[in-house]
Scaffold this motif. Structure first.
Motif, PDB file in Angstrom:
ATOM      1  N   ASN A 103      54.720  25.261 -70.584  1.00  0.00           N
ATOM      2  CA  ASN A 103      53.623  26.101 -71.051  1.00  0.00           C
ATOM      3  C   ASN A 103      53.318  25.858 -72.530  1.00  0.00           C
ATOM      4  O   ASN A 103      53.034  26.793 -73.262  1.00  0.00           O
ATOM      5  CB  ASN A 103      53.994  27.578 -70.800  1.00  0.00           C
ATOM      6  CG  ASN A 103      52.834  28.507 -71.000  1.00  0.00           C
ATOM      7  OD1 ASN A 103      51.693  28.163 -70.738  1.00  0.00           O
ATOM      8  ND2 ASN A 103      53.125  29.711 -71.470  1.00  0.00           N
ATOM      9  N   GLN A 104      53.398  24.622 -72.994  1.00  0.00           N
ATOM     10  CA  GLN A 104      53.191  24.300 -74.408  1.00  0.00           C
ATOM     11  C   GLN A 104      51.841  24.817 -74.891  1.00  0.00           C
ATOM     12  O   GLN A 104      50.868  24.739 -74.146  1.00  0.00           O
ATOM     13  CB  GLN A 104      53.248  22.789 -74.622  1.00  0.00           C
ATOM     14  CG  GLN A 104      54.609  22.223 -74.368  1.00  0.00           C
ATOM     15  CD  GLN A 104      54.633  20.717 -74.533  1.00  0.00           C
ATOM     16  OE1 GLN A 104      53.612  20.053 -74.664  1.00  0.00           O
ATOM     17  NE2 GLN A 104      55.819  20.159 -74.503  1.00  0.00           N
ATOM     18  N   PRO A 105      51.761  25.407 -76.054  1.00  0.00           N
ATOM     19  CA  PRO A 105      52.779  25.448 -77.087  1.00  0.00           C
ATOM     20  C   PRO A 105      53.699  26.666 -77.026  1.00  0.00           C
ATOM     21  O   PRO A 105      54.546  26.848 -77.887  1.00  0.00           O
ATOM     22  CB  PRO A 105      51.962  25.473 -78.369  1.00  0.00           C
ATOM     23  CG  PRO A 105      50.758  26.279 -78.015  1.00  0.00           C
ATOM     24  CD  PRO A 105      50.454  25.883 -76.575  1.00  0.00           C
ATOM     25  N   MET A 106      53.539  27.492 -75.998  1.00  0.00           N
ATOM     26  CA  MET A 106      54.344  28.709 -75.909  1.00  0.00           C
ATOM     27  C   MET A 106      55.687  28.453 -75.223  1.00  0.00           C
ATOM     28  O   MET A 106      55.806  27.592 -74.364  1.00  0.00           O
ATOM     29  CB  MET A 106      53.588  29.799 -75.137  1.00  0.00           C
ATOM     30  CG  MET A 106      52.331  30.266 -75.836  1.00  0.00           C
ATOM     31  SD  MET A 106      52.718  30.995 -77.423  1.00  0.00           S
ATOM     32  CE  MET A 106      51.467  30.282 -78.451  1.00  0.00           C
ATOM     33  N   CYS A 107      56.681  29.229 -75.619  1.00  0.00           N
ATOM     34  CA  CYS A 107      58.001  29.149 -75.033  1.00  0.00           C
ATOM     35  C   CYS A 107      57.976  29.683 -73.600  1.00  0.00           C
ATOM     36  O   CYS A 107      57.353  30.699 -73.324  1.00  0.00           O
ATOM     37  CB  CYS A 107      58.987  29.979 -75.873  1.00  0.00           C
ATOM     38  SG  CYS A 107      60.653  30.043 -75.188  1.00  0.00           S
ATOM     39  N   ASP A 108      58.650  28.979 -72.687  1.00  0.00           N
ATOM     40  CA  ASP A 108      58.780  29.451 -71.315  1.00  0.00           C
ATOM     41  C   ASP A 108      60.245  29.562 -70.893  1.00  0.00           C
ATOM     42  O   ASP A 108      60.556  29.707 -69.721  1.00  0.00           O
ATOM     43  CB  ASP A 108      58.016  28.557 -70.346  1.00  0.00           C
ATOM     44  CG  ASP A 108      58.603  27.156 -70.229  1.00  0.00           C
ATOM     45  OD1 ASP A 108      59.613  26.844 -70.888  1.00  0.00           O
ATOM     46  OD2 ASP A 108      58.042  26.355 -69.454  1.00  0.00           O
ATOM     47  N   GLY A 109      61.172  29.479 -71.852  1.00  0.00           N
ATOM     48  CA  GLY A 109      62.586  29.601 -71.560  1.00  0.00           C
ATOM     49  C   GLY A 109      63.277  28.305 -71.199  1.00  0.00           C
ATOM     50  O   GLY A 109      64.475  28.302 -70.903  1.00  0.00           O
ATOM     51  N   THR A 110      62.566  27.195 -71.218  1.00  0.00           N
ATOM     52  CA  THR A 110      63.152  25.899 -70.885  1.00  0.00           C
ATOM     53  C   THR A 110      64.363  25.579 -71.746  1.00  0.00           C
ATOM     54  O   THR A 110      65.293  24.917 -71.286  1.00  0.00           O
ATOM     55  CB  THR A 110      62.092  24.779 -70.989  1.00  0.00           C
ATOM     56  OG1 THR A 110      61.046  25.043 -70.064  1.00  0.00           O
ATOM     57  CG2 THR A 110      62.672  23.410 -70.705  1.00  0.00           C
ATOM     58  N   HIS A 111      64.383  26.063 -72.983  1.00  0.00           N
ATOM     59  CA  HIS A 111      65.492  25.757 -73.897  1.00  0.00           C
ATOM     60  C   HIS A 111      66.837  26.214 -73.321  1.00  0.00           C
ATOM     61  O   HIS A 111      67.862  25.680 -73.685  1.00  0.00           O
ATOM     62  CB  HIS A 111      65.260  26.398 -75.274  1.00  0.00           C
ATOM     63  CG  HIS A 111      65.132  27.877 -75.242  1.00  0.00           C
ATOM     64  ND1 HIS A 111      63.907  28.508 -75.102  1.00  0.00           N
ATOM     65  CD2 HIS A 111      66.059  28.869 -75.317  1.00  0.00           C
ATOM     66  CE1 HIS A 111      64.093  29.816 -75.101  1.00  0.00           C
ATOM     67  NE2 HIS A 111      65.381  30.066 -75.230  1.00  0.00           N
ATOM     68  N   GLY A 112      66.818  27.151 -72.407  1.00  0.00           N
ATOM     69  CA  GLY A 112      68.045  27.623 -71.780  1.00  0.00           C
ATOM     70  C   GLY A 112      68.627  26.653 -70.756  1.00  0.00           C
ATOM     71  O   GLY A 112      69.750  26.806 -70.304  1.00  0.00           O
ATOM     72  N   LYS A 113      67.845  25.629 -70.416  1.00  0.00           N
ATOM     73  CA  LYS A 113      68.259  24.654 -69.400  1.00  0.00           C
ATOM     74  C   LYS A 113      68.581  23.283 -69.983  1.00  0.00           C
ATOM     75  O   LYS A 113      68.924  22.375 -69.253  1.00  0.00           O
ATOM     76  CB  LYS A 113      67.147  24.497 -68.363  1.00  0.00           C
ATOM     77  CG  LYS A 113      66.817  25.786 -67.653  1.00  0.00           C
ATOM     78  CD  LYS A 113      65.622  25.612 -66.744  1.00  0.00           C
ATOM     79  CE  LYS A 113      65.168  26.961 -66.206  1.00  0.00           C
ATOM     80  NZ  LYS A 113      63.846  26.890 -65.633  1.00  0.00           N
ATOM     81  N   ILE A 114      68.418  23.134 -71.311  1.00  0.00           N
ATOM     82  CA  ILE A 114      68.692  21.817 -71.916  1.00  0.00           C
ATOM     83  C   ILE A 114      69.851  21.889 -72.887  1.00  0.00           C
ATOM     84  O   ILE A 114      70.296  22.925 -73.270  1.00  0.00           O
ATOM     85  CB  ILE A 114      67.446  21.231 -72.627  1.00  0.00           C
ATOM     86  CG1 ILE A 114      66.875  22.198 -73.657  1.00  0.00           C
ATOM     87  CG2 ILE A 114      66.381  20.890 -71.608  1.00  0.00           C
ATOM     88  CD1 ILE A 114      65.748  21.615 -74.469  1.00  0.00           C
TER      89      ILE A 114
END
Length: 79
Positions: free
Chosen positions: A68-79
């Protein structure tokens, strides 16, 4: 395709102003995170233009991998 640099593994909570346009850093190299400072030059990345519809706090993606760039969608929790 190159992967962007992970600037941080969390969102950038940012106050935005209605009607103002922001240029979100997509490469992760900017020293002015979450916004572009031109550090993408020479890469395949380009900043993403985003205009605020109202004055409020938003959460820009910090990991640069959000669907959902540029907004955060929580992906950082999976990398």
């Amino acid at each position: 395709m190159a992967s962007p640099v992970i600037a941080q593994k969390s969102a950038y909570s940012t106050d935005v102003e209605a009607g103002k346009t922001y240029w979100w850093c997509a490469c992760g190299r900017s020293a002015s995170q979450p916004f572009c400072d031109g550090s993408h030059k020479g890469t395949e990345f380009s900043p993403i233009e985003w205009t605020a519809t109202k004055t409020r706090k938003v959460h820009f993606c910090g990991c640069k991998h959000s669907v959902n760039q540029p907004m955060c969608d929580g992906t950082h929790g999976k990398i």
